[in-house]
Design a protein around this motif. Structure first.
Motif, mmCIF file in Angstrom:
data_model
loop_
_atom_site.group_PDB
_atom_site.id
_atom_site.type_symbol
_atom_site.label_atom_id
_atom_site.label_comp_id
_atom_site.label_asym_id
_atom_site.label_seq_id
_atom_site.Cartn_x
_atom_site.Cartn_y
_atom_site.Cartn_z
ATOM 1 N N HIS A 287 40.923 34.075 33.028
ATOM 2 C CA HIS A 287 41.623 34.646 31.926
ATOM 3 C C HIS A 287 41.937 36.340 31.654
ATOM 4 C CE1 HIS A 287 43.505 36.392 27.591
ATOM 5 N NE2 HIS A 287 44.313 35.237 28.125
ATOM 6 N N ARG A 288 43.162 36.776 32.057
ATOM 7 C CA ARG A 288 42.557 38.316 32.182
ATOM 8 C C ARG A 288 43.382 38.932 31.026
ATOM 9 N NH1 ARG A 288 40.330 40.469 34.244
ATOM 10 N NH2 ARG A 288 41.993 42.526 35.074
ATOM 11 N N ALA A 289 42.899 40.309 30.547
ATOM 12 C CA ALA A 289 43.088 40.953 29.492
ATOM 13 C C ALA A 289 43.398 42.679 29.698
ATOM 14 C CB ALA A 289 42.127 40.463 28.301
ATOM 15 N N PRO A 290 44.379 43.279 28.970
ATOM 16 C CA PRO A 290 43.651 44.672 29.239
ATOM 17 C C PRO A 290 42.008 45.469 29.562
ATOM 18 C CG PRO A 290 45.979 44.372 28.306
ATOM 19 C CD PRO A 290 44.538 43.101 27.991
ATOM 20 N N GLY A 291 41.309 45.963 30.376
ATOM 21 C CA GLY A 291 40.807 46.427 30.408
ATOM 22 C C GLY A 291 39.707 46.235 30.528
ATOM 23 N N LEU A 292 39.724 44.657 31.288
ATOM 24 C CA LEU A 292 38.790 43.505 31.593
ATOM 25 C C LEU A 292 38.341 43.439 32.786
ATOM 26 C CD1 LEU A 292 36.403 41.258 31.438
ATOM 27 C CD2 LEU A 292 38.549 39.740 30.597
ATOM 28 N N PRO A 293 37.349 43.547 33.498
ATOM 29 C CA PRO A 293 37.697 44.534 35.224
ATOM 30 C C PRO A 293 37.616 42.979 35.482
ATOM 31 C CG PRO A 293 35.374 44.620 34.330
ATOM 32 C CD PRO A 293 36.035 44.706 33.101
ATOM 33 N N ILE A 294 37.971 43.295 37.284
ATOM 34 C CA ILE A 294 38.227 41.906 37.954
ATOM 35 C C ILE A 294 36.986 42.813 39.324
ATOM 36 C CG2 ILE A 294 40.473 43.175 39.300
ATOM 37 C CD1 ILE A 294 41.197 39.814 38.764
ATOM 38 N N THR A 295 37.381 43.030 39.614
ATOM 39 C CA THR A 295 35.643 43.725 40.667
ATOM 40 C C THR A 295 34.996 42.742 40.706
ATOM 41 O OG1 THR A 295 35.057 45.591 39.505
ATOM 42 C CG2 THR A 295 37.372 46.208 40.819
ATOM 43 N N ASP A 296 34.188 42.345 39.678
ATOM 44 C CA ASP A 296 33.078 41.848 40.387
ATOM 45 C C ASP A 296 33.415 40.928 40.311
ATOM 46 O OD1 ASP A 296 32.037 43.892 38.501
ATOM 47 O OD2 ASP A 296 31.799 43.283 36.438
ATOM 48 N N ALA A 297 34.323 40.140 39.797
ATOM 49 C CA ALA A 297 34.774 38.721 40.397
ATOM 50 C C ALA A 297 35.121 38.670 41.665
ATOM 51 C CB ALA A 297 36.244 38.046 39.475
ATOM 52 N N LEU A 298 35.727 40.096 42.547
ATOM 53 C CA LEU A 298 36.886 39.710 43.962
ATOM 54 C C LEU A 298 35.501 40.436 45.021
ATOM 55 C CD1 LEU A 298 39.786 42.077 42.771
ATOM 56 C CD2 LEU A 298 39.951 39.850 43.580
ATOM 57 N N GLY A 299 35.264 41.224 44.050
ATOM 58 C CA GLY A 299 33.571 42.056 45.144
ATOM 59 C C GLY A 299 32.828 40.949 46.218
ATOM 60 N N PRO A 300 32.089 39.631 45.633
ATOM 61 C CA PRO A 300 31.410 38.680 46.591
ATOM 62 C C PRO A 300 32.090 37.940 46.744
ATOM 63 C CG PRO A 300 31.132 38.869 43.687
ATOM 64 C CD PRO A 300 31.714 39.548 44.425
ATOM 65 N N MET A 301 33.789 37.733 46.553
ATOM 66 C CA MET A 301 34.631 36.492 47.885
ATOM 67 C C MET A 301 35.169 37.507 49.048
ATOM 68 S SD MET A 301 37.149 35.559 44.677
ATOM 69 C CE MET A 301 38.245 34.049 46.040
ATOM 70 N N ALA A 302 35.171 38.769 48.828
ATOM 71 C CA ALA A 302 35.629 39.587 49.878
ATOM 72 C C ALA A 302 33.996 39.396 50.531
ATOM 73 C CB ALA A 302 35.662 41.046 49.337
ATOM 74 N N ALA A 303 32.895 39.981 50.259
ATOM 75 C CA ALA A 303 31.548 39.702 50.995
ATOM 76 C C ALA A 303 31.828 39.521 51.636
ATOM 77 C CB ALA A 303 30.620 40.422 50.078
ATOM 78 N N ALA A 304 31.451 37.358 51.356
ATOM 79 C CA ALA A 304 31.478 36.402 51.890
ATOM 80 C C ALA A 304 32.360 36.800 53.569
ATOM 81 C CB ALA A 304 31.952 35.656 51.120
ATOM 82 N N ASP A 305 33.509 37.508 53.675
ATOM 83 C CA ASP A 305 34.134 37.247 54.804
ATOM 84 C C ASP A 305 34.234 39.295 55.537
ATOM 85 O OD1 ASP A 305 35.478 34.669 55.003
ATOM 86 O OD2 ASP A 305 36.244 35.484 53.336
ATOM 87 N N GLY A 306 33.337 39.446 55.278
ATOM 88 C CA GLY A 306 33.196 41.051 55.565
ATOM 89 C C GLY A 306 32.525 42.390 55.031
#
Length: 330
Positions: free
Chosen positions: A261-280
């Motif tokens: 669930h998303r809300a203003p001011g709630l960062p999403i980078t912590d969730a995206l970082g590991p997913m991107a790091a798995a491929d490069g």
């Protein structure tokens, strides 16, 4: 500094050369219609300028090397206009998150699919992150009068087809799916299951926008005056759209990915970082200049010239009818 990124440049140049040759020949041999052919020559030049997609520097995006196919599905139904992303529409939150997704997966191939009463492939897979950002920033809610009800799974067939097609071309490239929506299902038919799509998806997130309290929605319309009004409930008062987290959770389960669930001011980078790091490696400290396309600027003079052309044609037709009427009366 202006840069260009033309689509089918050879075809555009050939057609433009032919059109300009015709205009030039008419200018050289025509009598009394030079202004009309000058106008048409200018129309051709403006159309070519638009087709070459001029752009100016529009900030920076990070460079990286990530081998992945990233599909971003964005809800564009009327409900994303609901003003419960703080005091702003949900679409604002979606646009902000797409920017973060494009940054996290810079260098990967990204695609955008929008869905409301129909599903549209807005951007085929491309490694141009700035094109993804520009497209999503330009998205607007579906025009209310044109809506035939929204299915939260209407993009099922399009997503599956794109996953299968691109997997055949890039079998070693993992598929990552981001589904951005509020879960509000207004179509008469029940939602289609994504179970058969799950084997084609390696990972991803279903991102939910909205609140249980809900929010009012400004009417999406071509009429500026109507755009200031709020959508009305048939039972009276302003219509309220609320997030359906159960629906979003079911979609996440079917795809085999995580709901967030998303809300203003709630960062999403912590969730995206590991997913991107798995491929490069996504090096956010190393950036390149992004393009901000300005082709739309040519739309105004083109529209004015076309209106002039239409008015000139209407006058010519009236004059011809008048002449034929006089001849017939003799």
């Amino acid at each position: 500094m202006i840069t260009f990124h033309p689509t089918l440049p050879v075809v555009v140049l050939v057609l433009a050369a032919i059109a300009l040759a015709v205009c030039g020949w008419q200018l050289a041999t025509g009598r009394g219609r030079r202004l009309a052919w000058l106008r048409r020559s200018l129309l051709v030049l403006l159309a070519v300028a638009m087709a070459f997609r001029p752009a100016v520097p529009g900030g920076e995006v990070p460079t990286a090397t990530i081998q992945a196919r990233v599909f971003i599905m964005v809800d564009t139904s009327q409900s994303i206009a609901a003003e419960d992303w703080g005091s702003e529409p949900r679409l604002v939150g979606m646009q902000e998150d797409v920017v973060e997704i494009a940054r996290a997966f810079a260098g990967a191939d990204l695609s955008v699919i929008s869905f409301d009463s129909e599903a549209i492939l807005r951007v085929p897979l491309t490694d141009d992150g700035s094109a993804i950002i520009e497209m999503v920033r330009a998205l607007r809610p579906e025009i209310a009068q044109q809506s035939r009800g929204t299915s939260v799974t209407i993009a099922h067939d399009l997503l599956k087809a794109e996953l299968e097609r691109t997997e055949a071309a890039e079998p070693d490239s993992p598929a990552i799916v981001f589904y951005l929506g509020d879960g509000e299902h207004t179509a008469q038919q029940p939602p289609q299951s994504f179970d058969d799509v799950a084997p084609l998806v390696d990972r991803g997130l279903v991102l939910g926008y909205g609140t249980q309290q809900g929010g009012r929605m400004r009417v999406s319309s071509f009429d500026p005056a109507v755009q200031e009004q709020y959508l009305q409930d048939p039972g009276g008062g302003d219509a309220i759209s609320r997030i359906d987290e159960a629906q979003l959770g079911a979609i996440a389960d079917q795809l085999g990915i995580t709901y967030l669930h998303r809300a203003p001011g709630l960062p999403i980078t912590d969730a995206l970082g590991p997913m991107a790091a798995a491929d490069g490696e996504a090096n956010l400290d190393r950036t390149e200049e992004a393009r901000l396309e300005v082709a739309w600027i040519f739309g105004v003079p083109i529209a004015l010239l076309l209106a002039w052309e239409g008015l000139s044609l209407a006058r010519s037709l009236r004059a011809t009818r008048g002449f034929l009427s006089r001849e017939g009366a003799r």
